[in-house]
Design a protein around this motif. Structure first.
Motif, PDB file in Angstrom:
ATOM      1  N   THR A  28      32.738  -4.105  44.695  1.00  0.00           N
ATOM      2  CA  THR A  28      32.826  -2.724  44.217  1.00  0.00           C
ATOM      3  C   THR A  28      33.707  -2.629  42.978  1.00  0.00           C
ATOM      4  O   THR A  28      34.586  -3.465  42.756  1.00  0.00           O
ATOM      5  N   THR A  29      33.471  -1.593  42.200  1.00  0.00           N
ATOM      6  CA  THR A  29      34.375  -1.248  41.105  1.00  0.00           C
ATOM      7  C   THR A  29      34.242   0.243  40.831  1.00  0.00           C
ATOM      8  O   THR A  29      33.174   0.837  41.025  1.00  0.00           O
ATOM      9  N   THR A  30      35.333   0.843  40.413  1.00  0.00           N
ATOM     10  CA  THR A  30      35.304   2.246  39.992  1.00  0.00           C
ATOM     11  C   THR A  30      36.390   2.479  38.958  1.00  0.00           C
ATOM     12  O   THR A  30      37.467   1.879  39.037  1.00  0.00           O
ATOM     13  N   PHE A  31      36.086   3.295  37.973  1.00  0.00           N
ATOM     14  CA  PHE A  31      37.054   3.649  36.937  1.00  0.00           C
ATOM     15  C   PHE A  31      36.647   4.977  36.319  1.00  0.00           C
ATOM     16  O   PHE A  31      35.466   5.361  36.368  1.00  0.00           O
ATOM     17  N   PRO A  32      37.595   5.698  35.727  1.00  0.00           N
ATOM     18  CA  PRO A  32      37.267   6.978  35.105  1.00  0.00           C
ATOM     19  C   PRO A  32      36.298   6.803  33.930  1.00  0.00           C
ATOM     20  O   PRO A  32      36.450   5.878  33.135  1.00  0.00           O
ATOM     21  N   THR A  33      35.314   7.702  33.853  1.00  0.00           N
ATOM     22  CA  THR A  33      34.363   7.674  32.736  1.00  0.00           C
ATOM     23  C   THR A  33      34.980   8.422  31.555  1.00  0.00           C
ATOM     24  O   THR A  33      34.603   9.544  31.212  1.00  0.00           O
ATOM     25  N   ARG A  34      35.958   7.780  30.962  1.00  0.00           N
ATOM     26  CA  ARG A  34      36.641   8.335  29.790  1.00  0.00           C
ATOM     27  C   ARG A  34      36.711   7.241  28.736  1.00  0.00           C
ATOM     28  O   ARG A  34      37.143   6.121  29.013  1.00  0.00           O
ATOM     29  N   MET A  35      36.304   7.563  27.515  1.00  0.00           N
ATOM     30  CA  MET A  35      36.216   6.544  26.472  1.00  0.00           C
ATOM     31  C   MET A  35      36.747   7.080  25.141  1.00  0.00           C
ATOM     32  O   MET A  35      36.383   8.175  24.719  1.00  0.00           O
ATOM     33  N   GLN A  36      37.596   6.300  24.518  1.00  0.00           N
ATOM     34  CA  GLN A  36      38.197   6.664  23.238  1.00  0.00           C
ATOM     35  C   GLN A  36      37.964   5.527  22.247  1.00  0.00           C
ATOM     36  O   GLN A  36      38.244   4.362  22.551  1.00  0.00           O
ATOM     37  N   GLN A  37      37.459   5.846  21.069  1.00  0.00           N
ATOM     38  CA  GLN A  37      37.280   4.801  20.059  1.00  0.00           C
ATOM     39  C   GLN A  37      38.640   4.451  19.466  1.00  0.00           C
ATOM     40  O   GLN A  37      39.448   5.337  19.165  1.00  0.00           O
ATOM     41  N   VAL A  38      38.907   3.166  19.339  1.00  0.00           N
ATOM     42  CA  VAL A  38      40.191   2.687  18.827  1.00  0.00           C
ATOM     43  C   VAL A  38      39.934   1.630  17.753  1.00  0.00           C
ATOM     44  O   VAL A  38      38.798   1.199  17.533  1.00  0.00           O
ATOM     45  N   LYS A  39      41.013   1.218  17.092  1.00  0.00           N
ATOM     46  CA  LYS A  39      40.904   0.183  16.063  1.00  0.00           C
ATOM     47  C   LYS A  39      42.169  -0.658  16.077  1.00  0.00           C
ATOM     48  O   LYS A  39      43.283  -0.124  16.074  1.00  0.00           O
ATOM     49  N   ARG A  40      41.989  -1.965  16.123  1.00  0.00           N
ATOM     50  CA  ARG A  40      43.111  -2.914  16.149  1.00  0.00           C
ATOM     51  C   ARG A  40      44.115  -2.516  17.233  1.00  0.00           C
ATOM     52  O   ARG A  40      45.316  -2.455  17.019  1.00  0.00           O
ATOM     53  N   PHE A  41      43.585  -2.281  18.431  1.00  0.00           N
ATOM     54  CA  PHE A  41      44.391  -1.791  19.552  1.00  0.00           C
ATOM     55  C   PHE A  41      45.311  -2.896  20.049  1.00  0.00           C
ATOM     56  O   PHE A  41      44.865  -3.973  20.450  1.00  0.00           O
TER      57      PHE A  41
END
Length: 323
Positions: A28-41
């Motif tokens: 199983t796996t679960t995680f929040p469906t939240r996504m932010q574009q980043v650069k050189r994180f």
């Protein structure tokens, strides 16, 4: 013949849930469906968060991302859902320690409105299959490449009907799936969904959060963020500068009850009577509203693991399809 891994993904507006069946074991796996574009994180990635490189772009997915980066569009034909589904697949491949050339058999869900529309359904399937091109992505510095074909499209609101077909084959069931943005309704005669009852409303938990935020603003003259509201819902009260507003406990519960009433009234306005059927509540929202569900429907079933109930049905469909 290549070995097969069965993967079922329920990619919701609040959380992405997924199950895999590999060598008679379930992962199983679960995680929040939240996504932010980043650069050189450069920040260290925390548990249940993923730095994903896909198609030349870099995205942060999961717990480290603010609630304000959630997707509030009704469609799932979007980049955030595509990346979330691919990320879930990589997590399960890692957990199962499956070989790189394993044959992935995937089932994913779509809103009922999409499921009933052949063109929307076909377009979503094509998007997830990446137009029959190999999918390449890097998740937390580990590279993955895989192909997806013959993806099985399922609909929201199945609950555990298909996971336990023998149990429900002769039953008459109403399933209400309280999700993040949508609330999905479907009645089953045995294991057959009744098409005219397959409906959806925008009465998910995120709408309840909006009502709570509005009430806090009007009552106390204070603005609250999306992340604040998540904490308010978990805690059951509102606090500012360390002070708990005791009266907030009352109106938050009142808003929960009122929200459930709206969910029920919407169903009734679309022909639901709630007569003669067993009533099943699934989805993460059913946990939030559990107390009032039991008040309105004393005999309602709130599935033991409502977050994964749809996934369990998707997985059973795959087992039958590829047996």
């Amino acid at each position: 013949m290549k070995e097969q891994i069965l993967i079922a993904v329920d990619c919701g507006k609040s959380n992405t849930k997924a199950l895999a069946k590999w060598k008679d074991r379930t992962y199983t796996t679960t995680f929040p469906t939240r996504m932010q574009q980043v650069k050189r994180f450069g920040v260290e990635i925390q548990p249940n968060s993923y730095l994903v490189e896909y198609n030349g772009d870099e995205f942060l997915m999961g717990e480290m991302v603010s609630e304000s980066y959630s997707d509030f569009n009704l469609t799932k034909n979007s980049l955030i859902h595509k990346v979330a589904i691919y990320t879930a697949i990589t997590r399960l491949l890692q957990k199962a320690n499956a070989p790189s050339n394993v044959d992935i058999r995937l089932a994913v869900n779509v809103p009922i409105t999409t499921y009933k529309d052949s063109i929307q359904k076909r377009n979503f399937k094509s998007m997830i299959e990446n137009e029959n091109r190999t999918i390449h992505l890097i998740v937390n510095e580990k590279a993955f490449s895989f192909d997806l074909s013959d993806v099985t499209i399922a609909f929201e609101g199945m609950g555990e009907v298909y996971a336990k077909t023998e149990k429900y084959r002769k039953e008459y069931i109403t399933v209400i799936d309280v999700g993040g943005l949508n609330c999905t309704y479907c009645q089953f005669k045995g294991i057959q969904p009744m098409v005219n009852t397959m409906i959806s409303s925008d009465l998910g938990v995120k709408i309840l959060l909006g009502k709570i935020g509005k009430a806090i603003n009007e009552r106390y003259g204070l603005s609250v963020s999306s992340d604040d509201l998540e904490q308010v819902l978990r805690s059951g009260y509102f606090a500012s500068k360390g002070e708990i507003f005791e009266d907030s406990k009352v109106f938050i519960e009142e808003l929960k009850y009122d929200h459930l009433q709206q969910i029920v009234q919407f169903a009734k306005s679309r022909g639901y009577t709630f007569n003669m059927s067993d009533i099943h509540f699934v989805g993460g929202g059913s946990i939030t509203l559990r107390r009032y569900i039991k008040q309105l429907f004393s005999h309602a079933v709130i599935i033991d693991n409502p977050l994964y109930s749809n996934c369990l049905s998707f997985l059973k469909i795959l087992e039958v399809k590829y047996a």
